[in-house]
Design an enzyme around this catalytic site. Sequence first.
Site, mmCIF file in Angstrom:
data_model
loop_
_atom_site.group_PDB
_atom_site.id
_atom_site.type_symbol
_atom_site.label_atom_id
_atom_site.label_comp_id
_atom_site.label_asym_id
_atom_site.label_seq_id
_atom_site.Cartn_x
_atom_site.Cartn_y
_atom_site.Cartn_z
ATOM 1 N N CYS A 194 44.154 45.710 41.280
ATOM 2 C CA CYS A 194 43.333 46.131 40.139
ATOM 3 C C CYS A 194 42.353 47.234 40.552
ATOM 4 O O CYS A 194 42.784 48.344 40.827
ATOM 5 C CB CYS A 194 42.660 44.925 39.504
ATOM 6 N N GLU B 139 45.571 37.135 43.012
ATOM 7 C CA GLU B 139 44.731 36.112 43.650
ATOM 8 C C GLU B 139 44.176 35.100 42.650
ATOM 9 O O GLU B 139 43.550 34.130 43.033
ATOM 10 C CB GLU B 139 43.587 36.792 44.431
ATOM 11 N N HIS C 277 45.965 40.834 39.030
ATOM 12 C CA HIS C 277 45.247 40.008 40.012
ATOM 13 C C HIS C 277 46.143 38.896 40.540
ATOM 14 O O HIS C 277 46.156 37.802 39.972
ATOM 15 C CB HIS C 277 44.024 39.360 39.343
HETATM 16 N N1 GLN Z 1 38.445 48.096 35.051
HETATM 17 C C1 GLN Z 1 37.965 47.868 36.387
HETATM 18 C C2 GLN Z 1 37.663 49.185 37.070
HETATM 19 O O1 GLN Z 1 37.957 50.189 36.544
HETATM 20 C C3 GLN Z 1 38.983 47.097 37.217
HETATM 21 C C4 GLN Z 1 39.105 45.719 36.683
HETATM 22 C C5 GLN Z 1 39.458 44.692 37.669
HETATM 23 O O2 GLN Z 1 39.498 44.919 38.883
HETATM 24 N N2 GLN Z 1 39.706 43.528 37.147
HETATM 25 O O3 GLN Z 1 37.132 49.181 38.132
#
Ligand code: GLN
Length: 187
Positions: free
Chosen positions: A77, A170, A168
Amino acid sequence: MKIGVLSIQGGFQKHLDILKKINISSVKVIYKEQLRNCSGLIIPGGESTTISKLLVKYNLSESIKEFASEKPVLGTCAGLILMSKNSNDKRVENLNLISIEVQRNGWGRQVESFSQTLKIENTEKNIEAVFIRAPKILRLGENVNVLARFENEPVFIKEGIHYAACFHPELTNDTTIHKIFTESIAA
Ligand code: GLN
């Protein structure tokens, strides 16, 4: 094998928990010296703009780039956003470890978070993927392999020794992604 988990912001504890579950030793990485004995590094989800500020504060960007020139990195992410070469947001410190261009929050806002079963390509494995304000991959470099797709868009990728997921891994009980990453190091 010891895996470092970048622990300056975001969901690092869940990654440490999963590594423990699959009997891989790990270390929290806050200072660059802590990278020294690591065979791989996980950059967790969180807030990429905040992690970026802290990367600068702790003077970690160059050390991570140097580390990644020899050793594998898995980003999830926000971690994928940091690994990208461009995320169309100048507040983000792009480490340029994978040649992808991404859009932050491309899979929707917090309230549009969702969980999805995905098939890992060329395997029989299905994984449960949680998307929270997840980045969308807009462009892929020619050497990037797509390992899983959602709605035909790449969401789990590999380039060279590095892996990155828009979701994610995890946050579920599924250890598949962590096993793929650590087995690639053990191989
Ligand atoms: N939207 C977040 C960002 O741009 C990332 C979201 C996440 O890691 N769950 O950093």
